[in-house]
Scaffold this motif. Structure first.
Motif, mmCIF file in Angstrom:
data_model
loop_
_atom_site.group_PDB
_atom_site.id
_atom_site.type_symbol
_atom_site.label_atom_id
_atom_site.label_comp_id
_atom_site.label_asym_id
_atom_site.label_seq_id
_atom_site.Cartn_x
_atom_site.Cartn_y
_atom_site.Cartn_z
ATOM 1 N N PHE A 1 51.500 47.893 37.067
ATOM 2 C CA PHE A 1 50.633 48.153 38.186
ATOM 3 C C PHE A 1 51.088 47.368 39.399
ATOM 4 C CE2 PHE A 1 48.154 50.745 35.511
ATOM 5 C CZ PHE A 1 47.849 49.976 34.393
ATOM 6 N N GLN A 2 52.292 47.129 39.490
ATOM 7 C CA GLN A 2 52.675 46.335 40.692
ATOM 8 C C GLN A 2 52.357 46.699 42.070
ATOM 9 O OE1 GLN A 2 57.023 45.751 40.490
ATOM 10 N NE2 GLN A 2 56.910 44.363 38.652
ATOM 11 N N ASP A 3 52.264 48.176 42.351
ATOM 12 C CA ASP A 3 51.765 48.618 43.454
ATOM 13 C C ASP A 3 50.302 48.838 43.614
ATOM 14 O OD1 ASP A 3 52.262 52.188 42.704
ATOM 15 O OD2 ASP A 3 51.587 50.801 41.617
ATOM 16 N N ARG A 4 49.565 48.072 42.728
ATOM 17 C CA ARG A 4 48.154 48.426 42.541
ATOM 18 C C ARG A 4 47.553 46.924 42.060
ATOM 19 N NH1 ARG A 4 45.038 52.928 44.273
ATOM 20 N NH2 ARG A 4 46.323 54.731 43.827
ATOM 21 N N GLN A 5 48.234 45.878 42.537
ATOM 22 C CA GLN A 5 47.813 44.556 42.090
ATOM 23 C C GLN A 5 46.372 44.234 42.152
ATOM 24 O OE1 GLN A 5 50.408 41.596 41.042
ATOM 25 N NE2 GLN A 5 51.134 43.376 40.234
#
Lengths: 101, 168
Positions: B142-146
């Motif tokens: 979830f790197q773009d939804r940290q």
């Protein structure tokens, strides 16, 4: 309010039997697994909605978790709709289906 | 950051004193607005709405009839719950030096608090596309939804603390 049969649905004996049988069959309430609801939360919901003792609620939860679903109640249509509505209000995935004749 | 803690007060009836550190308090304070927006404009987030209001019936005919009869009342009930949650948060006492909030929850309010928290967890999870039971084990997915991931993990912790308190 329970459904009322209109008079014209009972004109043919075989349809009357089918309708009676269909109406008489109970409904199953099924809870489905999902990746978000916490296990302890599901136990709490089963205890709250169905009045299950903690052990039974835990057993049902584990059934959902390991088998993907659990049959949590068998009842008439109206009760099944109330249960499913309550389960949904807690964020659980639940459906109802009529027991096969 | 300290892990939130909860303990029962000695009042009669007892209330749950629950300390939320600042970052968690901020999530809880912002949560009602996110849910309000969703419930006032359900057409903007159909996937989330489908998750919060899943199917009841197997057949399309039965489902359509069920939604026709109950649809608006289900939304209205959820909105009422969000408002009740917002009142609980608004009544929380800010701690000194901006360390967070102190909630005092009557036992009867804990269930509602958890339900609304759970609705927001479902919103986050749906937006993040979570489908796997093991989602918590790999934050890198979830790197773009940290931010959402952190919120979801913290709110899961809040729920566990409240559930534990209910067994005491």
């Amino acid at each position: 309010m329970k459904p009322v049969l209109a008079a014209d649905t009972l004109t043919r004996p075989e349809e009357a039997t089918k309708s009676k049988t269909s109406l008489g069959r109970p409904w199953k309430v099924i809870v489905w697994d999902d990746p978000i609801n916490l296990m302890n939360y599901v136990v709490h919901v089963f205890q709250t909605v169905f009045g299950m003792p903690r052990e039974e609620a835990t057993q049902r939860m584990l059934e959902v978790h390991h088998q993907g679903r659990s049959l949590v109640a068998t009842c008439d249509r109206e009760d099944a709709e109330v249960y499913v509505d309550k389960l949904h209000s807690y964020g659980l995935q639940a459906t109802m289906e009529q027991v096969e004749g | 950051m300290r892990i939130p803690r909860a303990r029962w007060t000695k009042d009669q009836p007892p209330r749950l004193a629950f300390v939320l550190p600042t970052p968690v308090a901020e999530i809880c304070q912002a949560l009602p607005d996110r849910l309000r927006e969703l419930l006032i404009h359900p057409e903007r987030s159909p996937q989330v709405i489908d998750r919060l209001f899943p199917r009841t019936h197997e057949t399309e005919v039965d489902e359509r009839e069920h939604r026709r009869l109950l649809g608006e009342s289900l939304l209205e009930r959820r909105r009422d719950q969000v408002e009740a949650y917002a009142e609980l948060i608004a009544a929380a006492e800010p701690l000194r030096l901006q360390r967070g909030l102190r909630l005092l929850l009557p036992r009867a309010s804990i269930d509602l608090f958890m339900r609304v928290t759970n609705d927001y967890r479902l919103l986050l999870a749906t937006e993040m596309g979570i489908e796997d039971n093991e989602w918590q084990l790999d934050a890198s997915l979830f790197q773009d939804r940290q931010r959402e991931f952190v919120e979801l993990v913290w709110l899961s912790g809040i729920q566990e603390i409240l559930l534990e308190a209910l067994t005491q």
